[in-house]
Design an enzyme around this catalytic site. Structure first.
Site, PDB file in Angstrom:
ATOM      1  N   THR A 185       0.858  -1.166  -0.048  1.00  0.00           N
ATOM      2  CA  THR A 185      -0.020   0.108   0.051  1.00  0.00           C
ATOM      3  C   THR A 185       0.656   1.290  -0.068  1.00  0.00           C
ATOM      4  O   THR A 185       1.887   1.084   0.329  1.00  0.00           O
ATOM      5  CB  THR A 185      -0.764  -0.230   1.307  1.00  0.00           C
ATOM      6  OG1 THR A 185      -1.684  -0.947   0.940  1.00  0.00           O
ATOM      7  CG2 THR A 185      -1.566   1.412   1.671  1.00  0.00           C
ATOM      8  N   ARG A 213     -13.790  -7.260  -0.371  1.00  0.00           N
ATOM      9  CA  ARG A 213     -13.166  -7.001   0.861  1.00  0.00           C
ATOM     10  C   ARG A 213     -12.595  -5.477   0.743  1.00  0.00           C
ATOM     11  O   ARG A 213     -12.064  -4.892  -0.187  1.00  0.00           O
ATOM     12  CB  ARG A 213     -12.009  -7.801   0.907  1.00  0.00           C
ATOM     13  CG  ARG A 213     -11.204  -7.584   2.238  1.00  0.00           C
ATOM     14  CD  ARG A 213      -9.999  -6.984   2.002  1.00  0.00           C
ATOM     15  NE  ARG A 213      -9.084  -6.863   3.288  1.00  0.00           N
ATOM     16  CZ  ARG A 213      -8.120  -5.828   3.389  1.00  0.00           C
ATOM     17  NH1 ARG A 213      -7.891  -5.184   2.478  1.00  0.00           N
ATOM     18  NH2 ARG A 213      -7.479  -5.732   4.341  1.00  0.00           N
ATOM     19  N   VAL A 214     -13.008  -4.839   1.810  1.00  0.00           N
ATOM     20  CA  VAL A 214     -12.302  -3.165   2.009  1.00  0.00           C
ATOM     21  C   VAL A 214     -11.328  -3.418   3.330  1.00  0.00           C
ATOM     22  O   VAL A 214     -11.995  -3.766   4.305  1.00  0.00           O
ATOM     23  CB  VAL A 214     -13.508  -2.148   2.153  1.00  0.00           C
ATOM     24  CG1 VAL A 214     -12.724  -0.990   2.258  1.00  0.00           C
ATOM     25  CG2 VAL A 214     -14.265  -2.401   0.910  1.00  0.00           C
ATOM     26  N   ASP A 216      -8.371  -1.114   5.784  1.00  0.00           N
ATOM     27  CA  ASP A 216      -8.382   0.512   6.304  1.00  0.00           C
ATOM     28  C   ASP A 216      -8.230   1.713   5.604  1.00  0.00           C
ATOM     29  O   ASP A 216      -8.406   2.818   5.743  1.00  0.00           O
ATOM     30  CB  ASP A 216      -7.162   0.317   7.364  1.00  0.00           C
ATOM     31  CG  ASP A 216      -5.904  -0.192   6.591  1.00  0.00           C
ATOM     32  OD1 ASP A 216      -5.760  -0.918   5.976  1.00  0.00           O
ATOM     33  OD2 ASP A 216      -5.067   1.129   6.732  1.00  0.00           O
ATOM     34  N   THR A 235       0.101   1.510   7.141  1.00  0.00           N
ATOM     35  CA  THR A 235      -0.010   0.355   6.223  1.00  0.00           C
ATOM     36  C   THR A 235       0.100  -0.882   6.850  1.00  0.00           C
ATOM     37  O   THR A 235       0.971  -0.909   7.635  1.00  0.00           O
ATOM     38  CB  THR A 235       1.392   0.511   5.241  1.00  0.00           C
ATOM     39  OG1 THR A 235       1.032  -0.830   4.419  1.00  0.00           O
ATOM     40  CG2 THR A 235       2.649   0.803   5.649  1.00  0.00           C
ATOM     41  N   GLY A 236      -0.496  -1.953   6.561  1.00  0.00           N
ATOM     42  CA  GLY A 236      -0.171  -3.219   7.285  1.00  0.00           C
ATOM     43  C   GLY A 236      -1.712  -3.919   7.279  1.00  0.00           C
ATOM     44  O   GLY A 236      -2.402  -3.624   6.287  1.00  0.00           O
ATOM     45  N   TRP A 237      -2.020  -4.828   8.148  1.00  0.00           N
ATOM     46  CA  TRP A 237      -2.907  -5.711   8.207  1.00  0.00           C
ATOM     47  C   TRP A 237      -4.391  -4.742   8.430  1.00  0.00           C
ATOM     48  O   TRP A 237      -4.467  -4.330   9.602  1.00  0.00           O
ATOM     49  CB  TRP A 237      -2.823  -6.742   9.352  1.00  0.00           C
ATOM     50  CG  TRP A 237      -3.978  -7.687   9.287  1.00  0.00           C
ATOM     51  CD1 TRP A 237      -4.885  -7.938   8.444  1.00  0.00           C
ATOM     52  CD2 TRP A 237      -4.171  -8.517  10.409  1.00  0.00           C
ATOM     53  NE1 TRP A 237      -5.615  -9.049   8.671  1.00  0.00           N
ATOM     54  CE2 TRP A 237      -5.325  -9.485   9.958  1.00  0.00           C
ATOM     55  CE3 TRP A 237      -3.639  -8.955  11.625  1.00  0.00           C
ATOM     56  CZ2 TRP A 237      -5.819 -10.639  10.836  1.00  0.00           C
ATOM     57  CZ3 TRP A 237      -4.024  -9.715  12.244  1.00  0.00           C
ATOM     58  CH2 TRP A 237      -5.230 -10.524  12.146  1.00  0.00           C
ATOM     59  N   GLY A 238      -4.976  -4.312   7.383  1.00  0.00           N
ATOM     60  CA  GLY A 238      -6.165  -3.688   7.450  1.00  0.00           C
ATOM     61  C   GLY A 238      -7.083  -3.879   8.423  1.00  0.00           C
ATOM     62  O   GLY A 238      -7.748  -3.024   8.978  1.00  0.00           O
TER      63      GLY A 238
HETATM   64  N1  ASP Z   1      -3.582  -1.783   4.883  1.00  0.00           N
HETATM   65  C1  ASP Z   1      -3.926  -2.460   3.340  1.00  0.00           C
HETATM   66  C2  ASP Z   1      -5.165  -3.357   3.347  1.00  0.00           C
HETATM   67  O1  ASP Z   1      -5.398  -4.005   4.341  1.00  0.00           O
HETATM   68  C3  ASP Z   1      -2.745  -3.299   2.969  1.00  0.00           C
HETATM   69  C4  ASP Z   1      -1.457  -2.708   3.141  1.00  0.00           C
HETATM   70  O2  ASP Z   1      -1.272  -1.745   3.763  1.00  0.00           O
HETATM   71  O3  ASP Z   1      -0.540  -3.396   2.191  1.00  0.00           O
HETATM   72  O4  ASP Z   1      -5.981  -2.954   2.515  1.00  0.00           O
END
Ligand code: ASP
Length: 331
Positions: A185, A213-214, A216, A235-238
């Site tokens: 992201t 799926r949506v 964060d 950024t990370g596990w949304g």
């Molecule tokens: N945060 C993003 C999501 O969960 C993924 C990411 O940060 O790479 O959609």
């Protein structure tokens, strides 16, 4: 639990852009692309500074550059969902006005951040978040051409998708395990010459995600947030970032007087403890925070994070934990 990542403070007074291209185990082979993408985005930030663009427009331009580069999980580099389609999410917020715009699960937009920017401007209290076809219809009404989904699919992601399909069981949340698949992201925080702040983010979401799926990234307070005083993006596990309301909590804590670096460390740690992956691992992410005056802070508890900083005269970027900032002074 003690903070188990890396963090720091960066920047000086005056116009500043802090940006990222995802936090995960970015392989060495992907470093050149990521560096090139960050460099382009930093150059875009500097040209926005020379144009005296307001923070919200500078953030839009930076994120649009990252969407257009192809190295990242956004725009034309996005990962495919289980149906073999691209579905994009993006959002942004203007710190001074508190206005925001977000689009989600869009399939026909090359630059969802630009549409989110127009929604911020023209939503007129009727809508600040739009999903799917509704967002695309809004985009068309505001002069953004719709593109065929197919044209957004790049070869790298086509191959990744084929590999996922061939694997017996792929869990899209596995990308947030310590050494796993991409989460690329992109995001940007901008402080302009007048001290205005903006936060923006854009993503293709998780690899092989469920259609619809949506995460964060399009949601204010979750993947981005900004007030007059502080801006943040993540950024990370949304699923965990949204549940933890990561960005609004970061902004509130810094506004209340806590040091930005302390805040980013504390929130990533509390999220890691509170949200656990089905396989037992704590949630991981990267977080950037920028106050209206003084240095910003960055932190990640993933193996690597691609991030950069631009002032009017200098740029720097880092990806590997062990790499010190490579400060470059444009001639
Ligand atoms: N945060 C993003 C999501 O969960 C993924 C990411 O940060 O790479 O959609």
């Amino acid at each position: 639990m003690a903070f188990a990542g890396v963090s720091g403070t960066i920047g000086e007074a005056g116009p500043l852009a802090l940006l990222h291209g995802g936090a995960w185990a970015i392989p060495d082979t992907a470093l050149p692309d990521h560096r090139e993408g960050l460099a382009e985005a930093m150059a875009t930030a500097q040209s926005a500074f020379s144009d005296a663009a307001p923070a919200i427009d500078a953030a839009t331009r930076i994120v649009a550059a990252l969407e257009g580069h192809g190295a990242f999980d956004a725009g034309c580099g996005a990962m495919l969902n289980r149906a073999g389609e691209i579905e994009l999410d993006a959002g942004l917020m203007d710190g001074r006005t508190g206005r925001y715009g977000g689009v989600m699960a869009v399939q026909q937009l090359a630059h969802p951040i630009r549409v989110a920017r127009d929604l911020l401007q023209h939503g007129n209290g009727q809508a600040a978040l739009l999903a799917g076809e509704g967002a695309e219809a809004f985009a068309e009404r505001h002069g953004h051409p719709l593109v065929a989904n197919e044209t957004l699919i790049c070869e790298r992601e086509r191959q990744r998708y084929a590999q996922h399909r061939a694997e017996a069981a792929v869990d899209s949340s596995d990308s947030f395990l310590p050494n796993n698949a991409p989460s690329d992201t992109v995001g940007a925080l901008v402080r302009d010459a007048e001290g205005r702040l903006a936060a923006a983010t854009s993503t293709g979401g998780t690899p092989f995600k469920w259609p619809g799926r949506v995460g964060d990234s399009p949601l204010p307070g979750a993947g981005y947030y900004a007030t007059e005083d502080v801006a943040a993006c993540a950024t990370g596990w949304g699923e965990a970032i949204a549940g933890h309301s990561l960005c609004v909590r970061a902004v509130d804590a810094v506004s209340a007087g806590d040091a930005p670096q302390v805040v980013v460390e504390r929130l990533l740690t509390s999220m890691h403890e509170r949200y656990t992956h089905p396989r037992g691992e704590g949630a991981r992410a990267g977080l950037l925070v920028l106050p209206a005056s003084g240095p910003g802070a960055w932190a990640f508890i993933t193996p690597r994070m691609a991030w950069g900083v631009a002032t009017t005269t200098r740029t720097a970027m880092a990806i590997r934990r062990e790499t010190p900032l490579d400060l470059r002074h444009p001639s």
